[in-house]
Motif scaffolding. Structure first.
Motif, PDB file in Angstrom:
ATOM      1  N   TYR A 205      39.049  49.326  36.581  1.00 24.12           N
ATOM      2  CA  TYR A 205      40.468  49.412  36.230  1.00 24.12           C
ATOM      3  C   TYR A 205      41.161  48.621  37.630  1.00 24.12           C
ATOM      4  CZ  TYR A 205      45.014  51.588  35.915  1.00 24.12           C
ATOM      5  OH  TYR A 205      46.404  51.980  35.818  1.00 24.12           O
ATOM      6  N   LYS A 206      40.641  48.948  38.706  1.00 20.16           N
ATOM      7  CA  LYS A 206      41.195  48.459  39.878  1.00 20.16           C
ATOM      8  C   LYS A 206      41.151  46.796  40.068  1.00 20.16           C
ATOM      9  CE  LYS A 206      41.504  52.674  42.701  1.00 20.16           C
ATOM     10  NZ  LYS A 206      40.831  53.605  43.661  1.00 20.16           N
ATOM     11  N   ILE A 207      40.165  46.193  39.773  1.00 19.42           N
ATOM     12  CA  ILE A 207      40.110  44.867  39.485  1.00 19.42           C
ATOM     13  C   ILE A 207      41.199  44.530  38.456  1.00 19.42           C
ATOM     14  CG2 ILE A 207      38.489  42.691  38.652  1.00 19.42           C
ATOM     15  CD1 ILE A 207      36.383  44.094  40.124  1.00 19.42           C
ATOM     16  N   GLN A 208      41.365  44.843  37.386  1.00 18.21           N
ATOM     17  CA  GLN A 208      42.267  44.507  36.616  1.00 18.21           C
ATOM     18  C   GLN A 208      43.592  44.575  36.751  1.00 18.21           C
ATOM     19  OE1 GLN A 208      40.504  44.164  32.248  1.00 18.21           O
ATOM     20  NE2 GLN A 208      39.750  45.744  33.192  1.00 18.21           N
ATOM     21  N   SER A 209      43.780  45.647  37.624  1.00 20.67           N
ATOM     22  CA  SER A 209      45.402  45.702  38.025  1.00 20.67           C
ATOM     23  C   SER A 209      45.693  44.893  39.213  1.00 20.67           C
ATOM     24  CB  SER A 209      45.427  47.284  38.205  1.00 20.67           C
ATOM     25  OG  SER A 209      44.655  47.762  39.112  1.00 20.67           O
ATOM     26  N   THR A 210      44.555  44.427  39.915  1.00 21.89           N
ATOM     27  CA  THR A 210      44.859  43.509  41.076  1.00 21.89           C
ATOM     28  C   THR A 210      44.431  41.851  41.138  1.00 21.89           C
ATOM     29  OG1 THR A 210      42.735  44.422  42.150  1.00 21.89           O
ATOM     30  CG2 THR A 210      44.998  45.513  42.886  1.00 21.89           C
ATOM     31  N   ILE A 211      43.661  41.761  40.169  1.00 21.62           N
ATOM     32  CA  ILE A 211      43.123  40.618  40.223  1.00 21.62           C
ATOM     33  C   ILE A 211      43.352  39.863  38.724  1.00 21.62           C
ATOM     34  CG2 ILE A 211      40.982  39.062  40.330  1.00 21.62           C
ATOM     35  CD1 ILE A 211      39.797  40.901  42.271  1.00 21.62           C
ATOM     36  N   PRO A 212      44.195  38.791  38.843  1.00 20.40           N
ATOM     37  CA  PRO A 212      44.623  38.221  37.553  1.00 20.40           C
ATOM     38  C   PRO A 212      43.478  37.310  37.042  1.00 20.40           C
ATOM     39  CG  PRO A 212      45.493  36.903  39.485  1.00 20.40           C
ATOM     40  CD  PRO A 212      44.732  38.001  40.095  1.00 20.40           C
ATOM     41  N   TRP A 213      43.242  37.298  35.766  1.00 23.21           N
ATOM     42  CA  TRP A 213      42.815  36.291  34.627  1.00 23.21           C
ATOM     43  C   TRP A 213      43.397  34.972  34.651  1.00 23.21           C
ATOM     44  CZ3 TRP A 213      43.722  34.537  29.623  1.00 23.21           C
ATOM     45  CH2 TRP A 213      42.895  33.874  29.018  1.00 23.21           C
ATOM     46  N   HIS A 214      43.045  33.714  34.899  1.00 19.88           N
ATOM     47  CA  HIS A 214      44.056  32.660  34.714  1.00 19.88           C
ATOM     48  C   HIS A 214      43.137  31.187  34.429  1.00 19.88           C
ATOM     49  CE1 HIS A 214      43.336  31.034  38.946  1.00 19.88           C
ATOM     50  NE2 HIS A 214      43.473  32.316  39.279  1.00 19.88           N
TER      51      HIS A 214
ATOM     52  N   GLY B  69      38.514  32.587  36.207  1.00 26.07           N
ATOM     53  CA  GLY B  69      38.023  32.794  34.909  1.00 26.07           C
ATOM     54  C   GLY B  69      36.542  33.671  35.294  1.00 26.07           C
ATOM     55  N   CYS B  70      35.970  34.005  34.072  1.00 28.11           N
ATOM     56  CA  CYS B  70      34.686  34.933  34.052  1.00 28.11           C
ATOM     57  C   CYS B  70      33.707  34.186  34.854  1.00 28.11           C
ATOM     58  CB  CYS B  70      34.425  35.451  32.537  1.00 28.11           C
ATOM     59  SG  CYS B  70      33.807  34.115  31.572  1.00 28.11           S
ATOM     60  N   LEU B  71      33.330  32.833  34.478  1.00 23.07           N
ATOM     61  CA  LEU B  71      32.293  32.174  35.112  1.00 23.07           C
ATOM     62  C   LEU B  71      32.459  32.566  36.698  1.00 23.07           C
ATOM     63  CD1 LEU B  71      31.704  28.988  33.322  1.00 23.07           C
ATOM     64  CD2 LEU B  71      29.999  30.752  33.478  1.00 23.07           C
ATOM     65  N   ARG B  72      33.369  32.449  37.305  1.00 25.15           N
ATOM     66  CA  ARG B  72      33.402  32.678  38.596  1.00 25.15           C
ATOM     67  C   ARG B  72      33.376  34.127  39.157  1.00 25.15           C
ATOM     68  NH1 ARG B  72      37.966  28.734  41.389  1.00 25.15           N
ATOM     69  NH2 ARG B  72      36.422  26.889  42.047  1.00 25.15           N
TER      70      ARG B  72
ATOM     71  N   GLY C  30      38.630  38.366  31.224  1.00 29.29           N
ATOM     72  CA  GLY C  30      38.388  37.900  29.772  1.00 29.29           C
ATOM     73  C   GLY C  30      39.610  37.561  29.027  1.00 29.29           C
ATOM     74  N   GLY C  31      40.685  37.575  29.599  1.00 36.25           N
ATOM     75  CA  GLY C  31      42.200  37.356  28.745  1.00 36.25           C
ATOM     76  C   GLY C  31      42.491  38.662  27.829  1.00 36.25           C
ATOM     77  N   PHE C  32      41.888  39.816  28.013  1.00 35.96           N
ATOM     78  CA  PHE C  32      42.505  41.188  27.189  1.00 35.96           C
ATOM     79  C   PHE C  32      41.857  42.322  27.937  1.00 35.96           C
ATOM     80  CE2 PHE C  32      38.827  38.541  24.997  1.00 35.96           C
ATOM     81  CZ  PHE C  32      38.131  39.412  25.558  1.00 35.96           C
ATOM     82  N   PRO C  33      42.501  43.419  27.949  1.00 37.57           N
ATOM     83  CA  PRO C  33      42.211  44.383  28.680  1.00 37.57           C
ATOM     84  C   PRO C  33      41.045  45.147  28.306  1.00 37.57           C
ATOM     85  CG  PRO C  33      44.028  45.309  27.002  1.00 37.57           C
ATOM     86  CD  PRO C  33      43.546  43.697  27.015  1.00 37.57           C
TER      87      PRO C  33
END
Length: 311
Positions: free
Chosen positions: A49-58, A98-101, A153-156
């Motif tokens: 939860y905390k990663i997705q609320s602070t780190i963007p996927w782009h 991205g996910c690979l990183r 990954g582009g979705f929650p």
């Protein structure tokens, strides 16, 4: 061109120290890792939860590599993309990507705090034959339970998803704008999302939960970073979930989810508005990376600064 001529030493992620890992989880993300011993799943959920609320996927990071966009299949470029200083900043400085990183680095962080996990590859959203999406599979201390951790990954995916459910269909998970579930077919798992208009379930990705060595992952990464990948060059995109609600900047549209779950869209008129919006909602994406990537995207799609096709 393939990874076969590269040694295992070359196909690695940046080194992560124990101190760096603990600091990232406890200070940057404010996760109480001592709780691991009491409730393992809750700890994983907190991290997810905390990663997705602070780190963007782009995709600004890959757009900074013209070699990917122009399909010069260069293993060196994939290695440079995954093992570099900026790669570590993607996670530790909350710059995103991205996910690979990010999943590769996060896997190393989890190892340092005693969370067993492995990396695997999934057939991603845009290809049923190419393994384009990387997942982390954390395992409980006694290895009795395995989970999907999919924070980039582009979705929650605002919690982990246990894969040891009874029967063929998992419980459903409602995160932000998406309801999803897992469906098991033999040894393969299909993550599906619900189309709320038609009540039909659609494939997001599918995978077999087996550990993949880095050589395999880099090889698949090389194949997935091609111009056929719609996330690579046809769009420019940034997404995160502060307070568990979506903020999505895609091309010339900003979408913000309000507290009632309504998605409110704003059209952006030009490049200046785009960057003002990016700075406001995604301040951790480095300006130079964003500008570089944006200009590359405009160039390959032949767009002017008002998002119009150049005649």
């Amino acid at each position: 061109s393939s990874m076969n001529s590269y040694s295992e030493e070359e196909l690695v992620y940046p080194k992560v120290t124990h101190k760096q890992a603990v600091k990232f989880l406890t200070e940057t993300l404010d996760v109480n890792i001592e709780r691991a011993h009491n409730d393992f799943e809750e700890l994983l959920n907190d991290i997810a939860y905390k990663i997705q609320s602070t780190i963007p996927w782009h995709n600004f990071d890959v757009l900074n590599f013209p070699e990917f966009i122009e399909a010069q299949h260069v293993p060196d470029t994939v290695i440079k993309y995954i093992n570099c200083d900026e790669c570590a900043s993607a996670l530790f400085e909350l710059q995103g990507g991205g996910c690979l990183r990010l999943h590769g680095l996060l896997s190393l962080v989890l190892n340092h705090v005693g969370i067993d996990n492995y990396l695997t590859m999934a057939h991603g959203i845009w290809s049923e034959v190419l393994e384009t999406h990387m997942l982390i599979i954390p395992q409980s201390p006694n290895k009795e339970k395995s989970f999907i951790m999919d924070v980039v990954g582009g979705f929650p995916t605002l919690s982990v998803i246990p894969i040891d459910f009874n029967g063929d269909i998992s419980p459903t998970y409602r995160h932000s704008f998406m309801t999803s579930r897992l469906k098991r077919v033999d040894d393969r798992f299909y993550r599906q999302r619900l189309d709320t208009r038609t009540n039909a379930w659609h494939r997001l990705y599918d995978f077999v939960p087996v550990p993949r060595p880095l050589k395999y992952i880099f090889e698949k990464g090389l194949i997935s970073l091609t111009p056929d990948n719609p996330w690579l060059k046809s769009t420019v995109v940034a997404l995160m979930f502060p307070q568990g609600r979506a903020v999505l900047l895609r091309d010339n549209t900003l979408t913000i989810e309000d507290e009632h779950g309504k998605m409110n869209k704003t059209k952006l008129k030009n490049q200046d508005e785009f960057f003002e919006t990016l700075r406001t909602h995604f301040p951790n994406i480095p300006q130079d990376m964003a500008l570089n990537g944006f200009l590359n995207w405009r160039r390959v799609n032949n767009l002017d600064e008002h998002f119009q096709t150049n005649q």
